[in-house]
Motif scaffolding. Sequence first.
Motif, PDB file in Angstrom:
ATOM      1  N   VAL A 120      -0.180  33.878  14.251  1.00  0.00           N
ATOM      2  CA  VAL A 120       0.692  33.187  13.373  1.00  0.00           C
ATOM      3  C   VAL A 120       2.003  33.299  14.412  1.00  0.00           C
ATOM      4  O   VAL A 120       2.461  34.135  14.973  1.00  0.00           O
ATOM      5  N   HIS A 125       3.786  30.895   8.534  1.00  0.00           N
ATOM      6  CA  HIS A 125       2.380  30.864   8.783  1.00  0.00           C
ATOM      7  C   HIS A 125       1.907  32.483   8.263  1.00  0.00           C
ATOM      8  O   HIS A 125       0.721  32.386   7.986  1.00  0.00           O
ATOM      9  N   LEU A 126       2.473  33.426   8.524  1.00  0.00           N
ATOM     10  CA  LEU A 126       2.136  34.835   7.969  1.00  0.00           C
ATOM     11  C   LEU A 126       2.298  34.633   6.530  1.00  0.00           C
ATOM     12  O   LEU A 126       1.269  35.254   6.072  1.00  0.00           O
ATOM     13  N   GLN A 127       3.360  34.113   5.917  1.00  0.00           N
ATOM     14  CA  GLN A 127       3.151  34.204   4.504  1.00  0.00           C
ATOM     15  C   GLN A 127       1.950  33.651   4.021  1.00  0.00           C
ATOM     16  O   GLN A 127       1.359  34.148   2.817  1.00  0.00           O
ATOM     17  N   VAL A 139      -0.502  43.213  10.555  1.00  0.00           N
ATOM     18  CA  VAL A 139       0.341  42.298  11.813  1.00  0.00           C
ATOM     19  C   VAL A 139      -0.006  43.418  12.958  1.00  0.00           C
ATOM     20  O   VAL A 139       0.377  44.437  13.046  1.00  0.00           O
ATOM     21  N   ALA A 157       5.975  38.366   4.631  1.00  0.00           N
ATOM     22  CA  ALA A 157       6.400  37.965   5.828  1.00  0.00           C
ATOM     23  C   ALA A 157       7.557  38.516   6.633  1.00  0.00           C
ATOM     24  O   ALA A 157       7.553  38.730   7.774  1.00  0.00           O
ATOM     25  N   SER A 175       2.573  34.265  19.540  1.00  0.00           N
ATOM     26  CA  SER A 175       2.170  34.271  18.389  1.00  0.00           C
ATOM     27  C   SER A 175       1.818  35.869  18.039  1.00  0.00           C
ATOM     28  O   SER A 175       1.716  36.650  18.943  1.00  0.00           O
ATOM     29  N   VAL A 178      -2.442  38.404  13.110  1.00  0.00           N
ATOM     30  CA  VAL A 178      -2.449  39.009  11.496  1.00  0.00           C
ATOM     31  C   VAL A 178      -3.948  39.195  11.283  1.00  0.00           C
ATOM     32  O   VAL A 178      -4.847  38.277  11.571  1.00  0.00           O
TER      33      VAL A 178
END
Length: 377
Positions: A120, A125-127, A139, A157, A175, A178
Motif C-alpha cells: 500500500v 490503499h490501506l483503508q 501494517v 488508515a 510502499s 499490509v
Amino acid sequence: MTLRVGVVGGGQLARMMIAPAVELGVEIRVLAEDEGMSAALAATAVGDYRDAETVLAFAREVDVITFDHEHVPQDVLAALVDAGVAVHPGPAPLGVAQDKLVMRARMAELALPQPDWAAVADATHLQAFLDEHGGRAVVKTPRGGYDGKGVRVVTAATEADDWFAALAEDAGGGSLLVEELVDFRRELAQQVARRPSGEVRAYPVVETVQRGGVCAEVIAPGPRAEERVRLVAAEIGVAVAEGLGVTGMLAVELFETSDDRILINELAMRPHNSGHWTQDGAVTSQFEQHLRAVLDLPLGSTDAVAPWAVMINVLGGPATGTLDERFAAAMAAQPAAKIHTYGKAPRPGRKVGHVNVIGDDLDDVVYVARAAASFFD
Ligand code: ADP
C-alpha cells in the motif's frame, strides 16, 4: 588445508558459531561493527559492512563469507560476487529476507501459503484493504524491522500516517506491507539447512512464544504438533530453501491458524533464535550446521537427542546489573540447565543469553528452564 569462514556481523549468532568452528577445525573470522562485540572472541576486524572496500578486504582472508544478520546492502554483496568470493546465502535469497514486500511477492510466486497481503502506497490503499478485511490489519515496514519493531495492528488508515511520511522522506517513496490480522492458535518455526550442492535437512518444527514482539520461549518439538503439521511445516521449509536457493540455515516463522492452516510469517537466512535449542537438544546444532552448509560440507543429523527441549531467552533489565552473579546463581540452582551467555552489557530488553533444558517430561523441562531463567527477572 584449514577452511576459513568469514562472518559479517559481530553479534551473538556469530559468537555461537565459534565453538562449533573450533570443533570442526574451521578457522572463523568476524567483521564486527564495533570493538568488544559479542563475537570478538574470534579473530575480529572492525569495519562498516555497508562499505564494499571494507568487506572485500575482509573477504580476501577467507574461503567463504556468511552473515550474522541480513543487512549487508545489495551493492556490497554484488561487489563480493563480482570479485569471485563465495557468498552464502547469496545476494538473491538475501534480497528476499531484506524486504518483507519482496518476500511476500516471492512466496506468492512459489504458491506457498501466507496471509492475505498487499503493498500500500498511501492511506487510501490501506483503508481499502482494511475495509475488505473486517476493519483490522497488520501494517509492516518492509525493511529494517526486528523484534516486533516495524509491526503495528491498525483499525484505521491514519494510524500508519507516520510510517507513510517516513517512507516518503527516507526512501523517496515506496510502499508499506499490509497483511490480514491472522487468527492464529500459535506460532511455529521451521529450520532447514541447505548446501550449495543441494543437500537439504529439516529440523523438527518448534513452537515459539513471543512476549512484547520478542521471542521468549521455544519448545521443541512443537507440542501437539501432529504428524500433519510436522510434515506440512517441513515441506514449506524445504520449498522455501529450494525455491529461493538458500544456502546455510533458513528459519521460516509460521502461524498455525485456528482453522488449521499453516501460513508463512517471515524468513531469516541465518541461525535463528527459534533454533537455539539445537545447541543442547539436537545431534547437530544450527550453528555447526550453518558452518557445514556454507562450506558445502555434508550436513549433520537434525534429530533431537531427547524427547523435549525448551529454550528461554534471558533479557537484560533493571534487575540484571550483576549479570555474572545471576548466571552463577542460575547454574547453582539448576545444574541440568545449560546456560549460554553472549558477553553483552545488560540493557533493558536486550537479549543477553539463553537457557536450554532437555528431558523426557515436558512439564519438568519447562519447570527447570523457567526456574533457571527466573534468576534474571
Ligand atoms: P519482526 O520482523 O519484528 O520479527 P514479524 O513480522 O515477525 O516482525 O511480526 C512480529 C510478531 O507480530 C509476530 O511474531 C506475530 O506475533 C505478530 N504478527 C505479525 N504478522 C501478523 C499477522 N499478519 N497477523 C497476526 N499477527 C501478526
